[in-house]
Scaffold this motif. Sequence first.
Motif, mmCIF file in Angstrom:
data_model
loop_
_atom_site.group_PDB
_atom_site.id
_atom_site.type_symbol
_atom_site.label_atom_id
_atom_site.label_comp_id
_atom_site.label_asym_id
_atom_site.label_seq_id
_atom_site.Cartn_x
_atom_site.Cartn_y
_atom_site.Cartn_z
ATOM 1 N N ALA A 98 1.015 -1.077 -0.472
ATOM 2 C CA ALA A 98 -0.358 -0.085 0.043
ATOM 3 C C ALA A 98 0.757 1.078 -0.312
ATOM 4 O O ALA A 98 1.947 1.629 1.135
ATOM 5 C CB ALA A 98 -1.025 -0.167 1.615
ATOM 6 N N SER A 117 -8.708 6.426 -2.174
ATOM 7 C CA SER A 117 -8.723 6.241 -0.490
ATOM 8 C C SER A 117 -9.076 4.158 -0.810
ATOM 9 O O SER A 117 -8.840 3.764 0.168
ATOM 10 C CB SER A 117 -8.802 6.558 0.200
ATOM 11 O OG SER A 117 -10.871 6.708 -0.067
ATOM 12 N N GLY A 160 -9.480 2.424 -3.278
ATOM 13 C CA GLY A 160 -9.095 1.112 -3.515
ATOM 14 C C GLY A 160 -9.494 1.175 -5.048
ATOM 15 O O GLY A 160 -9.055 -0.365 -6.394
ATOM 16 N N HIS A 188 -5.491 2.612 -8.392
ATOM 17 C CA HIS A 188 -4.386 2.489 -7.635
ATOM 18 C C HIS A 188 -3.958 4.219 -7.901
ATOM 19 O O HIS A 188 -3.942 5.060 -8.353
ATOM 20 C CB HIS A 188 -3.604 1.913 -9.154
ATOM 21 C CG HIS A 188 -2.410 1.992 -8.185
ATOM 22 N ND1 HIS A 188 -1.212 2.142 -7.691
ATOM 23 C CD2 HIS A 188 -1.552 -0.271 -7.549
ATOM 24 C CE1 HIS A 188 -0.463 1.098 -7.503
ATOM 25 N NE2 HIS A 188 -0.738 0.251 -7.110
#
Length: 451
Positions: free
Chosen positions: A276, A369, A371, A374
């Motif tokens: 992440a 945020s 997902g 990307h």
Amino acid sequence: MKMNKINDLLEERLLPIAVKLGSNRMLIAIRDGITLGLPLIIIGSLFLVISSFPIEAWTNWLESTGISTYLNKGVNGSFGLMGLIASFGIAHSLARQYDVDGVSAGIVSLASFLVVTPNIFSGEEVPLEGIRLGYMGSQGLFVAIVLGIITALIFQWFINHNIQIRLPEAVPPAVSRSFSALIPGAVIITMWLIVYAVLDSFDLPNVHDLLMVILGKPMSVLGDTLGGTVLVIFFNSLFWFMGIHGGNVVNSMVNPIWLMNTDANRLAFQADRTAALPHIITQPFMDNFVFLGGGGATLGLMLVIALVAAKKKSSQISKTMAPLTLTPGIFNINEPAMFGLPVVLNVSLLLPFILAPIANAIIAYFAMSTGLVHGTVGVSIPWTMPPIISGFLATGGHISGSILQVFCLVIDVLLYFPFYVSVEKQNLAKESGQSLEEIQAKEHRGEAVRD
């Protein structure tokens, strides 16, 4: 009448503030100093794109041949020097604004930057000494700003008060400037050496770590949160609307945070492409997902102008401006629209000019945020790169970045459309010699606008 009052308010109250900020020597120096390192950032980004292109066979081949190690070396040797370069550039720019030798001031600032940066030691048989690469890069930006400004101010004070070594006029200018810098240079470097020695002697955090807390924490509220970013966008658009380069005034204050976030994402992505990313709001996030087409996200406006100009009954202004604004707008150049349409001080377009980039920021933030899209991987894209391509590259080769840009553009078009339609009616009224009320009445009756 209301529009005139708003224009008067902007010109009388806010324009003087914007002009003062835009001509502030410190802000100009910070902007110029950080911009000096932009070519290196882009070059480093090219190496990063090559080393991390999202084709597994390609990255495996780079790893197996050892080429990826050299590419990473190229990234660190260019992208990783932004703090060091900024320390020279900021002092150079500020000194020149005071009409003294910028190169000498920049060199003294660069030396001072190295003096306050702690060394690291390793090796047993052969002791090795070095400097952490992180301090030379984005982590050193706050030191570069503070040290560069203070160094330039002290340097110009010595020179302008003639506290320097003067050589005869027959001596070559380069030699004369070098000797002129001896006294102020010695004082400045000694001063920063004392600062380093005091902190080191009392086991206090070094200058980099201190400034990261003192300046980094408050600045991150503006540059690393959605609320702060929305505030920055609001003032960016407001200054642009008044004809002042919003990026030079507002963005220069938060650019260090965006660049540090960019570099942090770059380091995280280099270490593990599947991990992440630590930050959502970065320089590429702002350039490629918020300010689509430039300040005010004006690419949406340019698309609206092109759509309106395609109609048979469109105004001559729209037909003329459509090709003049859309072509450069694709490459994020919006000056033809800003000053040719114009957008500047055109109250009819003020609301979408502020709302469009804010909407882009909110949409992009939540998309990344959650997902769905990307995050930006630390690749710094040239600001003239067209959307769709830039979104793909900024997210490390993920098509989701391009899709997000298309979605944001659609939202921008929808925001600008009703407001530009109002502007178009005003254009038609001027060209036909009729009042706006007559134009609207004819439209209501379904008659041709032009007789």
